[in-house]
Write an enzyme that holds these catalytic residues in place. Structure first.
Site, PDB file in Angstrom:
ATOM      1  N   GLU A 241       1.756   0.095   9.545  1.00  0.00           N
ATOM      2  CA  GLU A 241       1.569  -0.801   8.403  1.00  0.00           C
ATOM      3  C   GLU A 241       1.740  -2.215   8.920  1.00  0.00           C
ATOM      4  OE1 GLU A 241       3.935  -2.640   4.810  1.00  0.00           O
ATOM      5  OE2 GLU A 241       4.223  -0.470   4.921  1.00  0.00           O
ATOM      6  N   CYS A 278       5.943  -7.108   2.380  1.00  0.00           N
ATOM      7  CA  CYS A 278       4.570  -6.893   2.819  1.00  0.00           C
ATOM      8  C   CYS A 278       3.579  -6.973   1.667  1.00  0.00           C
ATOM      9  CB  CYS A 278       4.454  -5.552   3.522  1.00  0.00           C
ATOM     10  SG  CYS A 278       5.135  -4.167   2.599  1.00  0.00           S
TER      11      CYS A 278
END
Length: 505
Positions: A241, A278
């Site tokens: 990720e 994020c």
């Protein structure tokens, strides 16, 4: 304001690992893999619940360690620790149900429409030892006992965690609790281990015993690790990720109805955890003439100063902030403040800037890059702009994409939502992407560079990253894995195709 010192803890592993130690960890995980895979799901579920209980019973100690090392607020850390426990219990329930194994039994059928069919039995089986690179910004939920670790353990894979240097004391303590809980629950030795240091991480990523790896962090480091995983003599899956800008689109109707509310919500979402998420909405696209400058500045001024996670994160934030502020066509809505302590800790309040679509196109390289911290960009677009085309032109793969609509806008947004779905893993309507629900339907992953694969690191679908399909043909009952036996000793769902069905297709 002084930074509290890190409490002393007993480490289950040395701060740096020699090659021989890395080799021992890898081989122990490899030896544990068959025994762990053969355990009934209920046994692994009990172990996951034991880990959740252990974390909860040491909450005050763990939150204190995390606060000292990451500077995150007590309330944020307690909420994250609770989320981590919920993840463990959710995955325990999921593997007990057994659907994740996707068991399919096709009976031998001499009259099958394409010719005689053998007895075929398919299930999903653990890939083997998994290497998990822990993240800095979620010291519980994406670290030692976080989502990637839990998903791999739930799948039946041994896990080796490479600790993040931003919270070493916490990592060691959590690892000790996890090891103790798994051992007490009867899981085989080698099921779990913690290593520290970049050299150990690289060595394990190249080790033939490791069969998959997971990572949460920067695009640069993630790409290096992904390339290393792919360059092995036996390439392995790498689930990273990486970066995400998470654009938010505001339609003219939404602006007219609740522009100030949207502006305040944006500032709050950008500022949460000092912008170190994020899913931070890094770009807000609004119609020209929006008139929200004052609202944004006022909302940003009310946000208290917050220290960033560690000096490295702070230095990166300062560099990116300066680069965007020095770009032609960028104006300041809320300048924010940045201060650096003697130990390198950076303290910041939100910096919010504005530009227009034309300027963004002209200066996309310095501006269209993730700024990790309390920083975001408002972009104005002219009337008649095709927002879907803008997303396709300027934004690559994203974790999230959001649209704020007017009360009368619904069906006509279908095309826009479809476009957003091609560019992001999660599409939101009238919301904010920060705050990721830990639930079966969650997708936390998107096209490159948001992630390196089409997987998710949150939600029960995350288990699938660490499983692979295996079919047994004409195997005797007593030699089959438990979920494929007619007696079904694990009690998992079995989808069966009977004799003669193909004649009616």
């Amino acid at each position: 304001m002084s930074i509290p010192t890190t409490p002393q803890v007993t480490s289950p592993v040395p701060a740096a690992m020699a090659p021989a130690d890395v080799e021992a960890v890898a081989r122990a995980a490899q030896q544990a893999a068959p025994a762990l895979a053969a355990l009934p799901p209920r046994a692994r579920a009990a172990a996951l619940r034991a880990v959740a209980d252990a974390l909860g019973s040491h909450a005050d100690e763990l939150v204190g360690l995390a606060a000292a090392e990451t500077h995150l607020a007590d309330a944020r850390l307690r909420g994250e620790l609770n989320r981590t426990q919920v993840q463990l219990r959710l995955f325990a329930r999921t593997i007990e149900a057994g659907d994740y194994l996707d068991v399919r039994l096709d009976a031998a059928d001499p009259g099958f429409v394409l010719g005689p069919r053998p007895d075929l039995r398919r299930t999903l089986w653990p890939v083997g030892p998994v290497l998990n690179f822990a993240a800095s910004n979620f010291p519980f939920a994406f670290s030692v006992a976080g989502g990637d670790t839990v998903a791999a353990l739930a799948a039946g894979c041994p896990v080796v965690v490479k600790a993040h240097p931003g919270h070493p004391g916490l990592s060691r303590r959590v690892a000790a609790l996890v090891t103790e809980a798994l051992t007490a629950a009867g899981l085989p030795a080698g099921t779990f281990a913690l290593v520290e240091g970049d050299d150990a991480g690289r060595a394990l990523l190249a080790h033939p015993a490791v069969r998959a790896a997971a990572f949460t962090g920067s695009t640069r480091v993630g790409r290096l690790l992904a390339d290393a995983a792919a360059a092995r003599p036996d390439p392995i899956p790498f689930y990273g990720e990486l970066g995400s800008l998470n654009p938010v689109l505001v339609t003219p109707a939404a602006l007219a109805e609740r522009g100030e509310e949207i502006a305040r919500g944006w500032v709050a979402s950008v500022s949460g955890s000092a912008g170190q998420l994020c899913t931070k909405p890094g770009f807000l696209l609004v119609p020209e003439g929006h008139g929200l400058e004052g609202v944004v500045a006022e909302a940003a001024a009310a946000v208290a100063e917050h220290p960033l996670l560690n000096p490295r994160v702070g230095a990166g934030y300062v560099a990116r902030r300066d680069a965007v502020l020095g770009t032609d066509g960028v104006t300041v809505l809320a300048e924010g403040a940045v201060a650096t302590d003697d130990d390198g800790t950076v303290r910041a309040t939100p910096t919010l800037v504005a530009t227009d679509l034309e300027a963004l196109r002209a200066h996309r390289d310095p501006v269209l890059e993730e700024t990790f911290g309390p920083f975001a960009v408002l972009v104005t677009y002219p009337a008649g702009t095709d927002l879907g085309a803008v997303v396709g032109e300027l934004f690559a793969g994203e974790l999230t994409a959001t649209v704020h609509r007017g009360s009368g806008e619904s069906g006509e947004l279908a095309g826009l939502l479809g476009t957003l779905g091609r560019h992001a893993g999660r599409v939101l309507v009238d919301g904010w992407p920060t705050g990721v629900a830990v639930t079966p339907a969650m997708q936390h992953g998107g096209p490159w560079p948001a992630t390196t694969s089409d997987g998710t690191s949150v939600g029960t679908a995350a288990i699938g990253r660490f499983l692979r399909g295996v079919t047994y043909q004409d195997a005797p009952q007593d030699a089959l894995p438990a979920p494929l036996q007619d007696g079904n000793p694990w009690g998992v769902p079995q989808a069966r195709s009977g004799v003669g069905e193909s004649a009616h297709w």
